[in-house]
Scaffold this motif. Sequence first.
Motif, PDB file in Angstrom:
ATOM      1  N   LEU A   1       0.813  -1.226   0.000  1.00  0.00           N
ATOM      2  CA  LEU A   1       0.000   0.000   0.000  1.00  0.00           C
ATOM      3  C   LEU A   1       0.843   1.272   0.000  1.00  0.00           C
ATOM      4  O   LEU A   1       0.320   2.360   0.211  1.00  0.00           O
ATOM      5  CB  LEU A   1      -0.962   0.042   1.199  1.00  0.00           C
ATOM      6  CG  LEU A   1      -2.017  -1.046   1.252  1.00  0.00           C
ATOM      7  CD1 LEU A   1      -2.826  -0.928   2.539  1.00  0.00           C
ATOM      8  CD2 LEU A   1      -2.934  -0.980   0.040  1.00  0.00           C
ATOM      9  N   LEU A   2       2.124   1.146  -0.239  1.00  0.00           N
ATOM     10  CA  LEU A   2       3.009   2.297  -0.102  1.00  0.00           C
ATOM     11  C   LEU A   2       3.390   2.925  -1.441  1.00  0.00           C
ATOM     12  O   LEU A   2       4.377   3.650  -1.532  1.00  0.00           O
ATOM     13  CB  LEU A   2       4.257   1.901   0.688  1.00  0.00           C
ATOM     14  CG  LEU A   2       3.971   1.330   2.078  1.00  0.00           C
ATOM     15  CD1 LEU A   2       5.263   0.941   2.777  1.00  0.00           C
ATOM     16  CD2 LEU A   2       3.168   2.310   2.924  1.00  0.00           C
ATOM     17  N   GLY A   3       2.593   2.700  -2.454  1.00  0.00           N
ATOM     18  CA  GLY A   3       2.847   3.292  -3.759  1.00  0.00           C
ATOM     19  C   GLY A   3       3.660   2.358  -4.629  1.00  0.00           C
ATOM     20  O   GLY A   3       4.197   1.354  -4.180  1.00  0.00           O
ATOM     21  N   GLY A   4       3.698   2.684  -5.898  1.00  0.00           N
ATOM     22  CA  GLY A   4       4.416   1.859  -6.863  1.00  0.00           C
ATOM     23  C   GLY A   4       4.395   2.552  -8.203  1.00  0.00           C
ATOM     24  O   GLY A   4       4.361   3.777  -8.283  1.00  0.00           O
ATOM     25  N   GLY A   5       4.349   1.780  -9.249  1.00  0.00           N
ATOM     26  CA  GLY A   5       4.312   2.334 -10.597  1.00  0.00           C
ATOM     27  C   GLY A   5       2.904   2.329 -11.156  1.00  0.00           C
ATOM     28  O   GLY A   5       1.940   2.000 -10.466  1.00  0.00           O
ATOM     29  N   GLY A   6       2.770   2.706 -12.406  1.00  0.00           N
ATOM     30  CA  GLY A   6       1.491   2.657 -13.106  1.00  0.00           C
ATOM     31  C   GLY A   6       0.399   3.448 -12.415  1.00  0.00           C
ATOM     32  O   GLY A   6       0.619   4.564 -11.918  1.00  0.00           O
ATOM     33  N   VAL A   7      -0.793   2.853 -12.366  1.00  0.00           N
ATOM     34  CA  VAL A   7      -1.957   3.495 -11.750  1.00  0.00           C
ATOM     35  C   VAL A   7      -1.671   3.825 -10.289  1.00  0.00           C
ATOM     36  O   VAL A   7      -2.001   4.911  -9.807  1.00  0.00           O
ATOM     37  CB  VAL A   7      -3.201   2.587 -11.869  1.00  0.00           C
ATOM     38  CG1 VAL A   7      -4.348   3.089 -11.019  1.00  0.00           C
ATOM     39  CG2 VAL A   7      -3.640   2.474 -13.321  1.00  0.00           C
ATOM     40  N   ASP A   8      -1.044   2.896  -9.580  1.00  0.00           N
ATOM     41  CA  ASP A   8      -0.743   3.087  -8.159  1.00  0.00           C
ATOM     42  C   ASP A   8       0.107   4.342  -7.949  1.00  0.00           C
ATOM     43  O   ASP A   8      -0.207   5.200  -7.116  1.00  0.00           O
ATOM     44  CB  ASP A   8      -0.028   1.845  -7.636  1.00  0.00           C
ATOM     45  CG  ASP A   8       0.102   1.785  -6.123  1.00  0.00           C
ATOM     46  OD1 ASP A   8      -0.597   2.524  -5.410  1.00  0.00           O
ATOM     47  OD2 ASP A   8       0.915   0.963  -5.655  1.00  0.00           O
ATOM     48  N   GLY A   9       1.178   4.471  -8.701  1.00  0.00           N
ATOM     49  CA  GLY A   9       2.050   5.642  -8.573  1.00  0.00           C
ATOM     50  C   GLY A   9       1.346   6.925  -8.942  1.00  0.00           C
ATOM     51  O   GLY A   9       1.518   7.963  -8.284  1.00  0.00           O
ATOM     52  N   ALA A  10       0.527   6.870 -10.004  1.00  0.00           N
ATOM     53  CA  ALA A  10      -0.203   8.063 -10.442  1.00  0.00           C
ATOM     54  C   ALA A  10      -1.205   8.517  -9.387  1.00  0.00           C
ATOM     55  O   ALA A  10      -1.330   9.718  -9.111  1.00  0.00           O
ATOM     56  CB  ALA A  10      -0.908   7.787 -11.770  1.00  0.00           C
ATOM     57  N   ILE A  11      -1.910   7.571  -8.774  1.00  0.00           N
ATOM     58  CA  ILE A  11      -2.885   7.924  -7.733  1.00  0.00           C
ATOM     59  C   ILE A  11      -2.176   8.494  -6.510  1.00  0.00           C
ATOM     60  O   ILE A  11      -2.609   9.512  -5.959  1.00  0.00           O
ATOM     61  CB  ILE A  11      -3.785   6.717  -7.385  1.00  0.00           C
ATOM     62  CG1 ILE A  11      -4.755   6.464  -8.545  1.00  0.00           C
ATOM     63  CG2 ILE A  11      -4.526   6.938  -6.071  1.00  0.00           C
ATOM     64  CD1 ILE A  11      -5.593   5.212  -8.404  1.00  0.00           C
ATOM     65  N   HIS A  12      -1.088   7.879  -6.096  1.00  0.00           N
ATOM     66  CA  HIS A  12      -0.347   8.405  -4.947  1.00  0.00           C
ATOM     67  C   HIS A  12       0.169   9.810  -5.237  1.00  0.00           C
ATOM     68  O   HIS A  12       0.088  10.698  -4.380  1.00  0.00           O
ATOM     69  CB  HIS A  12       0.804   7.470  -4.562  1.00  0.00           C
ATOM     70  CG  HIS A  12       0.401   6.422  -3.584  1.00  0.00           C
ATOM     71  ND1 HIS A  12       0.549   6.575  -2.222  1.00  0.00           N
ATOM     72  CD2 HIS A  12      -0.159   5.206  -3.760  1.00  0.00           C
ATOM     73  CE1 HIS A  12       0.106   5.500  -1.602  1.00  0.00           C
ATOM     74  NE2 HIS A  12      -0.333   4.646  -2.517  1.00  0.00           N
ATOM     75  N   ALA A  13       0.682  10.039  -6.447  1.00  0.00           N
ATOM     76  CA  ALA A  13       1.207  11.370  -6.798  1.00  0.00           C
ATOM     77  C   ALA A  13       0.090  12.410  -6.807  1.00  0.00           C
ATOM     78  O   ALA A  13       0.252  13.516  -6.280  1.00  0.00           O
ATOM     79  CB  ALA A  13       1.905  11.322  -8.154  1.00  0.00           C
ATOM     80  N   ALA A  14      -1.048  12.067  -7.397  1.00  0.00           N
ATOM     81  CA  ALA A  14      -2.147  13.027  -7.508  1.00  0.00           C
ATOM     82  C   ALA A  14      -2.839  13.284  -6.172  1.00  0.00           C
ATOM     83  O   ALA A  14      -3.322  14.387  -5.923  1.00  0.00           O
ATOM     84  CB  ALA A  14      -3.169  12.537  -8.534  1.00  0.00           C
ATOM     85  N   ALA A  15      -2.892  12.280  -5.301  1.00  0.00           N
ATOM     86  CA  ALA A  15      -3.570  12.433  -4.007  1.00  0.00           C
ATOM     87  C   ALA A  15      -2.737  13.226  -3.016  1.00  0.00           C
ATOM     88  O   ALA A  15      -3.269  13.777  -2.054  1.00  0.00           O
ATOM     89  CB  ALA A  15      -3.909  11.070  -3.422  1.00  0.00           C
ATOM     90  N   GLY A  16      -1.430  13.268  -3.219  1.00  0.00           N
ATOM     91  CA  GLY A  16      -0.558  14.005  -2.310  1.00  0.00           C
ATOM     92  C   GLY A  16      -0.036  13.137  -1.180  1.00  0.00           C
ATOM     93  O   GLY A  16      -0.429  11.979  -1.021  1.00  0.00           O
ATOM     94  N   PRO A  17       0.848  13.681  -0.377  1.00  0.00           N
ATOM     95  CA  PRO A  17       1.547  12.903   0.658  1.00  0.00           C
ATOM     96  C   PRO A  17       0.644  12.369   1.771  1.00  0.00           C
ATOM     97  O   PRO A  17       1.016  11.414   2.453  1.00  0.00           O
ATOM     98  CB  PRO A  17       2.574  13.884   1.218  1.00  0.00           C
ATOM     99  CG  PRO A  17       2.077  15.233   0.852  1.00  0.00           C
ATOM    100  CD  PRO A  17       1.304  15.073  -0.428  1.00  0.00           C
ATOM    101  N   ARG A  18      -0.531  12.947   1.955  1.00  0.00           N
ATOM    102  CA  ARG A  18      -1.421  12.433   3.004  1.00  0.00           C
ATOM    103  C   ARG A  18      -1.919  11.027   2.680  1.00  0.00           C
ATOM    104  O   ARG A  18      -2.223  10.248   3.595  1.00  0.00           O
ATOM    105  CB  ARG A  18      -2.590  13.388   3.234  1.00  0.00           C
ATOM    106  CG  ARG A  18      -2.129  14.714   3.846  1.00  0.00           C
ATOM    107  CD  ARG A  18      -3.277  15.673   4.046  1.00  0.00           C
ATOM    108  NE  ARG A  18      -3.845  16.034   2.737  1.00  0.00           N
ATOM    109  CZ  ARG A  18      -5.028  16.599   2.556  1.00  0.00           C
ATOM    110  NH1 ARG A  18      -5.789  16.890   3.590  1.00  0.00           N
ATOM    111  NH2 ARG A  18      -5.453  16.902   1.344  1.00  0.00           N
ATOM    112  N   LEU A  19      -1.992  10.665   1.387  1.00  0.00           N
ATOM    113  CA  LEU A  19      -2.400   9.305   1.024  1.00  0.00           C
ATOM    114  C   LEU A  19      -1.365   8.296   1.516  1.00  0.00           C
ATOM    115  O   LEU A  19      -1.713   7.275   2.113  1.00  0.00           O
ATOM    116  CB  LEU A  19      -2.613   9.164  -0.490  1.00  0.00           C
ATOM    117  CG  LEU A  19      -3.020   7.765  -0.955  1.00  0.00           C
ATOM    118  CD1 LEU A  19      -4.323   7.329  -0.304  1.00  0.00           C
ATOM    119  CD2 LEU A  19      -3.135   7.729  -2.467  1.00  0.00           C
TER     120      LEU A  19
END
Length: 188
Positions: A34-52
Amino acid sequence: MIGAYGRSVRITTELGDITRVEADAIVNAANSTLLGGGGVDGAIHAAAGPRLLAACRELRRTTLPDGLPVGDAVATPGFDLPARWVIHTVGPNRHAGQTDPAALASCFTRSLDVAADLGARTLAFPAVGAGVYGWSPDDAANAAIGAVRAWAVARPHVVDHVRFVLFSAPLRAVFDAALAAAGAGAGE
């Protein structure tokens, strides 16, 4: 947009960026950490900001110390996304020998269960499993459409609209074909 109804749930496909979707919840094709990754996961983490990431770290610290199991789902707030919630699900990794289609279908049904528990009426999915986890677009689309339709029959009037937000025209065409093959018919 291609659309259909799986009992009371409207199911549509669209070409787009899931991080820009206005929906009650979007689904993240996460990894078990759940700590981020590539693809969709990385894009969602980047767009949601550090609180995610902070929220996911808290889940790992408290309720999911061993990570999120394959086929399961959990929610966090959407933070800087237009969606109110992010529902994280972990697809089976075919490259790691996880080849059970039921585990892939579970990603969709468990995400819908979590959405229902949250009171989410609109939900957007990416093509869970069809990226680095090695599922063919056809297998991912058939699992997704089949799972959503079956869930809608079992739980009518819970979620109003399921959107498959796909990042490429060829992938969308595969999801459109799966939707049509499921007897859904074309819409919009």
